[in-house]
Enzyme design. Structure first.
Site, mmCIF file in Angstrom:
data_model
loop_
_atom_site.group_PDB
_atom_site.id
_atom_site.type_symbol
_atom_site.label_atom_id
_atom_site.label_comp_id
_atom_site.label_asym_id
_atom_site.label_seq_id
_atom_site.Cartn_x
_atom_site.Cartn_y
_atom_site.Cartn_z
ATOM 1 N N PHE A 107 33.937 -26.785 35.864
ATOM 2 C CA PHE A 107 32.479 -26.961 35.951
ATOM 3 C C PHE A 107 32.004 -28.222 35.252
ATOM 4 O O PHE A 107 30.898 -28.699 35.482
ATOM 5 C CB PHE A 107 31.759 -25.735 35.374
ATOM 6 C CG PHE A 107 31.639 -25.758 33.874
ATOM 7 C CD1 PHE A 107 32.647 -25.260 33.069
ATOM 8 C CD2 PHE A 107 30.511 -26.292 33.264
ATOM 9 C CE1 PHE A 107 32.539 -25.307 31.689
ATOM 10 C CE2 PHE A 107 30.392 -26.339 31.890
ATOM 11 C CZ PHE A 107 31.421 -25.842 31.097
ATOM 12 N N LYS A 108 32.836 -28.778 34.378
ATOM 13 C CA LYS A 108 32.406 -29.966 33.633
ATOM 14 C C LYS A 108 32.132 -31.154 34.547
ATOM 15 O O LYS A 108 31.460 -32.100 34.144
ATOM 16 C CB LYS A 108 33.436 -30.310 32.567
ATOM 17 C CG LYS A 108 33.456 -29.284 31.441
ATOM 18 C CD LYS A 108 34.377 -29.681 30.318
ATOM 19 C CE LYS A 108 34.255 -28.737 29.138
ATOM 20 N NZ LYS A 108 34.876 -27.414 29.407
ATOM 21 N N ASP A 109 32.617 -31.104 35.784
ATOM 22 C CA ASP A 109 32.304 -32.169 36.749
ATOM 23 C C ASP A 109 30.796 -32.294 36.980
ATOM 24 O O ASP A 109 30.291 -33.391 37.207
ATOM 25 C CB ASP A 109 32.980 -31.887 38.100
ATOM 26 C CG ASP A 109 34.488 -32.170 38.057
ATOM 27 O OD1 ASP A 109 34.907 -33.092 37.329
ATOM 28 O OD2 ASP A 109 35.228 -31.477 38.766
ATOM 29 N N ALA A 112 29.463 -34.280 33.958
ATOM 30 C CA ALA A 112 30.088 -35.599 33.794
ATOM 31 C C ALA A 112 29.686 -36.553 34.918
ATOM 32 O O ALA A 112 29.446 -37.736 34.678
ATOM 33 C CB ALA A 112 31.608 -35.452 33.738
#
Ligand SMILES: *Cc1c(COP(=O)(O)O)cnc(C)c1O
Length: 449
Positions: A107-109, A112
C-alpha cells in the site's frame, strides 16, 4: 492550508504544504499536522460510491495542498500517480480492500507515488537536486525508490539493514539504479534510522545537499492514503462491491447498504490508521477502525490502559509492522486530544505470529484466498475484536497491505504456490546493486559525497 508542529506553540509554527512536505520534520523535532481536516462538500460525500478513484483523490487532497499545487496540476498528478486499482472484494465472511496493485505490491505505493510527483512539481526550476534520504525495514524503501525513480531533480538514497530484508525487497530497493542509490548497512533498521537522523542534523551536509525525508511521517505520504478509505467507504455504502472473489460476505459482516463501514488496519508506524481517521473526520461513511498490530503493541496497550510506553521493537513475520515506538502516535494525540475520543473511533488488538500463521493457512483452506502476513494480522485481529466485544453490525473490510507473493517465504509453506503478479516477476529479474557500509555516520557521509 497551514501545517503545525505536534510539539511547540502551535500557532507560532504554521507553514505551507510545500514547506511541510519538503522538510518532512518540523524544526522542533515534531511532526507536521494540518490545521484542520476539512469536510467533503455534501455533493462529493454523496457521490463517493460512484466517483472514479482519481476524482476522489483530487477532492480529498485538494484542500491540503492549496495554494501550493494548482488544481490543474493536481488533476494531472493524481491521474499519473494512480494508474492502478484499489478493489474492494468479498472474501469469505467479510470484505478485503486490496491495496497491493501498485508497482511494489504494497500500500505504500499510494503515498510514495503522490509524494514523488508533488516533490517534482514543488521543486520545479531549482537547479540543485533534492536529495531524499530514507531508512527502511523493507517495504518503504522499495515504494520510495519506485515512486521517485526517473523523477527529474530528485536523487534518492535508501538505507536498509544488510541481510534483513527479503531477496525480493532487496531487488525492489537496490535493483533500479539511475537516480536511486542503495546502502546496505551492517546493522539493524534502528541503526539505519539513527544514521538518517544524524545526517539530517549534520550542518556540513546540509550546506552541501538539499535534504528531505520520505518516511511515513511526511504529510505528503500521509494525506493521499486517506483516498482509498473514502473510496472504499463510498462503495460499501452504496453496495457497489467490485467483484465477487471467493464467496458472498455472510452473517454479521454483510455489506448492507447505507451502513458505514469498519476498517481493520494492519498497523506498525500508524500512518495508515491516521490517514483513515482523516477520511472519517472529512465525512466519509466510516463507523470506526480496528488497529491490529503484531506483538509490537504499544498503541493497543495505550488504548486499553491509557498509558503509553515506547518500546524496542521485536522481530515478527509481519516485519513491516515491527515498530516499538510508532512515530504517528504523536499525530494521533495532537489531533484527537482525549483518549476517550480516540477510543470511540479505534479499537486496538494484537496478534501473535502463531495465530498469524494459523490464519494464513485457515483462510486459504476455507476460501482459497492468499493473505500476506500483515493482512493476516488484520484478519485475525478483527476476529479477536468481534469475539470479545459486542460490536455493531455493518460491513467490515480488512486492508490487504501487501501482496502475499511479496512474503512467499512465509506464506507458501502454509498454502502452496502463490501466483506472482507481473510487477513482482519484473523485480525478481533485477540484480541488486548496493554499497555495503558499516553502521557509522562517517561511512554514510562518505557514501553521500
Ligand atoms: C508499512 C506497512 C504496514 C504498516 O503501516 P503503518 O502505516 O506503518 O502503520 C503494514 N503492512 C505492510 C505490508 C506495510 O508495508
Amino acid at each position: 492550508m497551514l501545517y503545525y508542529s505536534t510539539r511547540k506553540n502551535r500557532k507560532a509554527t504554521g507553514v505551507s504544504f510545500a514547506a511541510a512536505a519538503l522538510t518532512g520534520l518540523a524544526p522542533d523535532g515534531g511532526l507536521y499536522v494540518p490545521e484542520t481536516l476539512p469536510p467533503y462538500s455534501p455533493g462529493v460525500r454523496n457521490s463517493l460510491g460512484s466517483m472514479t478513484f482519481q476524482d476522489i483523490a483530487f477532492e480529498t487532497i485538494k484542500p491540503y495542498v492549496t495554494p501550493d499545487i494548482p488544481d490543474a496540476v493536481l488533476g494531472d498528478l493524481v491521474q499519473d500517480a494512480y494508474s492502478f486499482d484499489a478493489p474492494l472484494l468479498h472474501v469469505g465472511d467479510r470484505l478485503v480492500l486490496e491495496l497491493f496493485h501498485g508497482p511494489t505490491a504494497a500500500f505504500k505505493d499510494f503515498g510514495a507515488r503522490f509524494m514523488a510527483r508533488a516533490f517534482a512539481y514543488l521543486r520545479r526550476g531549482e537547479d540543485k537536486a533534492l536529495h531524499i534520504l530514507v531508512a527502511t525495514s523493507g517495504d518503504t524503501g522499495g515504494a520510495v525508490a519506485h515512486g521517485f525513480y526517473g523523477v527529474d531533480g530528485v536523487k534518492v538514497t535508501v538505507l536498509y539493514p544488510k541481510g534483513q530484508v527479503t531477496p525480493l525487497q532487496e531487488r525492489q530497493i537496490a535493483g533500479l539504479g539511475g537516480n536511486v542509490s542503495a546502502l546496505a548497512v551492517e546493522g539493524s533498521f534502528d541503526d539505519c534510522q539513527r544514521l538518517v537522523k544524524t545526517a539530517f542534523n549534520n550542518e556540513d551536509l546540509k550546506k552541501r545537499l538539499v535534504l528531505s525525508s520520505a518516511n511515513s511521517i511526511n504529510v505528503a505520504r500521509l494525506i493521499p492514503q486517506a483516498v482509498y478509505y473514502a473510496a472504499a467507504a463510498g462503495k460499501a455504502f452504496t453496495g457497489t462491491i467490485d467483484a465477487l472473489k471467493t464467496g458472498e460476505a455472510v452473517g454479521k459482516f454483510r455489506a448492507v447498504e447505507k451502513q458505514p463501514i469498519t476498517f481493520c488496519v494492519p498497523s506498525g508506524n500508524f500512518g495508515n490508521l491516521t490517514a483513515g481517521l482523516y477520511a472519517l473526520e472529512m465525512g466519509a461513511p466510516i463507523r470506526g477502525f480496528i488497529a491490529a498490530t503484531n506483538v509490537n503493541k504499544s498503541i493497543p496497550d495505550y488504548l486499553e490502559t491509557g498509558y503509553y510506553e515506547a518500546r524496542f521493537s521485536k522481530a515478527t513475520i509481519s516485519n513491516a509492522m515491527d515498530v516499538g515506538s510508532p512515530s504517528n502516535f504523536e499525530r494521533l494525540t495532537a489531533h484527537w486530544f482525549s483518549l476517550k475520543e480516540l477510543r470511540r473511533m479505534v479499537r486496538g488488538v494484537s496478534v501473535s505470529d502463531d495465530n498469524t500463521r494459523k490464519t494464513i493457512a485457515e483462510v486459504h483452506k476455507t476460501t482459497g484466498y492468499f493473505l500476506d502476513p500483515h493482512t493476516a494480522v488484520g484478519w485475525r485481529g478483527a476476529d479477536q475484536v468481534y469475539a470479545e466485544h459486542n460490536v455493531p453490525t455493518g460491513p467490515l473490510a480488512v486492508l490487504a497491505t501487501a501482496h502475499p507473493a511479496k512474503f512467499a517465504e512465509t506464506v507458501q509453506p502454509l498454502t502452496g504456490p502463490i501466483p506472482i503478479p507481473p510487477s513482482l516477476s519484473k523485480a525478481i529479474e533485477r540484480k541488486p546493486n548496493a554499497q555495503t557500509i558499516p553502521a557509522e555516520i562517517s561511512a554514510l557521509l562518505e557514501a553521500l559525497s
